[in-house]
Design a protein around this motif. Structure first.
Motif, mmCIF file in Angstrom:
data_model
loop_
_atom_site.group_PDB
_atom_site.id
_atom_site.type_symbol
_atom_site.label_atom_id
_atom_site.label_comp_id
_atom_site.label_asym_id
_atom_site.label_seq_id
_atom_site.Cartn_x
_atom_site.Cartn_y
_atom_site.Cartn_z
ATOM 1 N N LYS A 173 42.134 30.473 43.053
ATOM 2 C CA LYS A 173 43.184 29.684 43.720
ATOM 3 C C LYS A 173 43.700 30.339 44.989
ATOM 4 O O LYS A 173 43.891 29.678 45.992
ATOM 5 N N THR A 174 43.960 31.637 44.894
ATOM 6 C CA THR A 174 44.541 32.337 46.039
ATOM 7 C C THR A 174 43.557 32.359 47.204
ATOM 8 O O THR A 174 43.922 32.069 48.350
ATOM 9 N N THR A 175 42.303 32.675 46.893
ATOM 10 C CA THR A 175 41.241 32.669 47.902
ATOM 11 C C THR A 175 41.160 31.301 48.568
ATOM 12 O O THR A 175 41.168 31.182 49.795
ATOM 13 N N GLN A 176 41.114 30.253 47.743
ATOM 14 C CA GLN A 176 40.891 28.909 48.289
ATOM 15 C C GLN A 176 42.138 28.339 48.966
ATOM 16 O O GLN A 176 42.021 27.614 49.950
ATOM 17 N N SER A 177 43.325 28.667 48.461
ATOM 18 C CA SER A 177 44.493 28.079 49.115
ATOM 19 C C SER A 177 44.701 28.697 50.495
ATOM 20 O O SER A 177 45.053 27.989 51.436
ATOM 21 N N SER A 178 44.436 29.990 50.635
ATOM 22 C CA SER A 178 44.632 30.558 51.977
ATOM 23 C C SER A 178 43.538 30.087 52.921
ATOM 24 O O SER A 178 43.792 29.874 54.114
ATOM 25 N N SER A 179 42.344 29.872 52.418
ATOM 26 C CA SER A 179 41.275 29.350 53.266
ATOM 27 C C SER A 179 41.578 27.907 53.721
ATOM 28 O O SER A 179 41.342 27.544 54.873
ATOM 29 N N LEU A 180 42.134 27.113 52.818
ATOM 30 C CA LEU A 180 42.523 25.736 53.166
ATOM 31 C C LEU A 180 43.595 25.728 54.246
ATOM 32 O O LEU A 180 43.562 24.926 55.174
ATOM 33 N N HIS A 181 44.547 26.653 54.070
ATOM 34 C CA HIS A 181 45.629 26.766 55.037
ATOM 35 C C HIS A 181 45.064 27.066 56.429
ATOM 36 O O HIS A 181 45.434 26.433 57.418
ATOM 37 N N LYS A 182 44.135 28.011 56.502
ATOM 38 C CA LYS A 182 43.514 28.368 57.798
ATOM 39 C C LYS A 182 42.762 27.179 58.383
ATOM 40 O O LYS A 182 42.809 26.933 59.585
ATOM 41 N N TYR A 183 42.074 26.458 57.519
ATOM 42 C CA TYR A 183 41.325 25.279 57.967
ATOM 43 C C TYR A 183 42.253 24.257 58.620
ATOM 44 O O TYR A 183 41.976 23.748 59.705
ATOM 45 N N LEU A 184 43.381 23.982 57.979
ATOM 46 C CA LEU A 184 44.319 22.984 58.523
ATOM 47 C C LEU A 184 44.940 23.472 59.829
ATOM 48 O O LEU A 184 45.096 22.698 60.769
ATOM 49 N N GLU A 185 45.266 24.762 59.866
ATOM 50 C CA GLU A 185 45.795 25.324 61.116
ATOM 51 C C GLU A 185 44.780 25.183 62.238
ATOM 52 O O GLU A 185 45.132 24.847 63.364
ATOM 53 N N GLY A 186 43.515 25.407 61.905
ATOM 54 C CA GLY A 186 42.429 25.271 62.871
ATOM 55 C C GLY A 186 42.333 23.850 63.423
ATOM 56 O O GLY A 186 41.948 23.642 64.568
ATOM 57 N N LEU A 187 42.662 22.887 62.575
ATOM 58 C CA LEU A 187 42.637 21.481 63.009
ATOM 59 C C LEU A 187 43.894 21.115 63.794
ATOM 60 O O LEU A 187 44.023 19.999 64.289
ATOM 61 N N GLY A 188 44.844 22.035 63.839
ATOM 62 C CA GLY A 188 46.108 21.764 64.520
ATOM 63 C C GLY A 188 47.049 20.920 63.679
ATOM 64 O O GLY A 188 48.016 20.353 64.183
ATOM 65 N N HIS A 189 46.779 20.862 62.361
ATOM 66 C CA HIS A 189 47.654 20.090 61.477
ATOM 67 C C HIS A 189 48.740 21.011 60.905
ATOM 68 O O HIS A 189 48.425 22.065 60.364
ATOM 69 N N PRO A 190 50.025 20.617 61.034
ATOM 70 C CA PRO A 190 51.082 21.474 60.490
ATOM 71 C C PRO A 190 50.921 21.659 58.976
ATOM 72 O O PRO A 190 50.857 20.677 58.238
ATOM 73 N N ALA A 191 50.854 22.905 58.552
ATOM 74 C CA ALA A 191 50.630 23.182 57.132
ATOM 75 C C ALA A 191 51.309 24.481 56.729
ATOM 76 O O ALA A 191 51.409 25.412 57.520
ATOM 77 N N GLU A 192 51.773 24.519 55.493
ATOM 78 C CA GLU A 192 52.348 25.742 54.938
ATOM 79 C C GLU A 192 51.690 26.060 53.612
ATOM 80 O O GLU A 192 51.267 25.166 52.889
#
Ligand code: Z5A
Length: 212
Positions: A22-41
């Motif tokens: 979970k920790t691995t995947q949630s931080s990777s998802l967060h980076k992905y969304l940031e990369g898309l310029g989508h506001p995410a926390e």
């Protein structure tokens, strides 16, 4: 409304046994969304930074003792104390990725033998996730990943019971992902699911509450 600028973010929850990734995947998802310029926390429960969270943390590391009902209610209170912030962030357009949520609360406490419906009750009224990403792993495989054994609950037999409790919680918002795949393959699947979920929220899917 001012020209479609008021679309909300998605509430994305990752669940699964200890060491499922979970920790691995949630931080990777967060980076992905940031990369898309989508506001995410990126959030996680327990949130050990609050005073309730510190009580939970001390319990998990065996520094304090609490009876099963009390710790269950503290885990729930720890989500309730973040509820209004969660709602305002989502409504302002931020997507929140949450590492563990109410499903962990019910799965772990009911695995100890507490009544399933009693465990669900205090979660009633918290925000319902738009999507639950369940990283499915056989407990024996999770134990092989190392780092097991430090905290309470990190025992094979108990994790088997937790997995069964999780199975009783599945609903239409759940996506079950095989957590034994390579990290990169899981990342791709999660990105696709989350991208779609964000689109659905953007198009006006309403925010609901548990247990809808
Ligand atoms: N709990 C509760 O009872 N009630 C509640 O309401 C809540 C929680 C919210 C603490 O949670 C405990 O609280 C938890 C449930 C209970 N107890 N248990 N068990 P926590 O979230 O703070 O801690 P955790 O669940 O133990 O998380 P974790 O140890 O950080 O595990 P993880 O996030 O799922 O996994 P990870 O750190 O991403 O990965 C673990 C290892 O596997 C690591 O070495 C990775 O590099 C490796 N890994 C990751 N993915 C892969 C793949 N795909 N292949 C191979 N190896 C991988």
């Amino acid at each position: 409304s001012s020209g479609g600028n008021d679309s909300r973010g998605a509430l994305v929850v990752l669940e699964g046994l200890d060491r499922c990734g979970k920790t691995t995947q949630s931080s990777s998802l967060h980076k992905y969304l940031e990369g898309l310029g989508h506001p995410a926390e990126l959030w996680r429960f327990p949130d050990r930074t609050t005073s309730v969270g510190q009580m939970i943390s001390s319990y998990l590391s065996n520094q304090s003792q609490l009876d099963d009902c009390t710790i269950h209610l503290l885990f729930s209170a720890n989500r309730w104390e973040k509820r209004s912030l969660m709602e305002s962030k989502l409504k302002s357009g931020t997507t929140i990725i949450v590492d563990r949520y109410s499903y962990s609360g019910v799965a772990f406490s009911s695995a100890k033998g507490l009544d399933f419906d009693w465990c669900k009750a205090p979660e009633n009224g918290l925000l319902a996730p738009d999507v639950v990403l369940y990283l499915d792993i056989p407990p024996e495989k999770a134990a092989e990943r190392g780092g097991y054994g430090g905290e309470r609950y990190e025992q094979l037999e108990f994790q088997m019971k937790v997995r069964q409790s999780y199975q009783a919680l599945h609903d239409a918002s759940w996506k079950i992902i095989d957590a034994c795949q390579p990290v990169k393959d899981i990342e791709k699947q999660l990105q696709e699911i989350v991208f779609k979920s964000i689109e659905t929220c953007r198009k006006g899917k309403s925010l609901t509450c548990l247990w809808s």
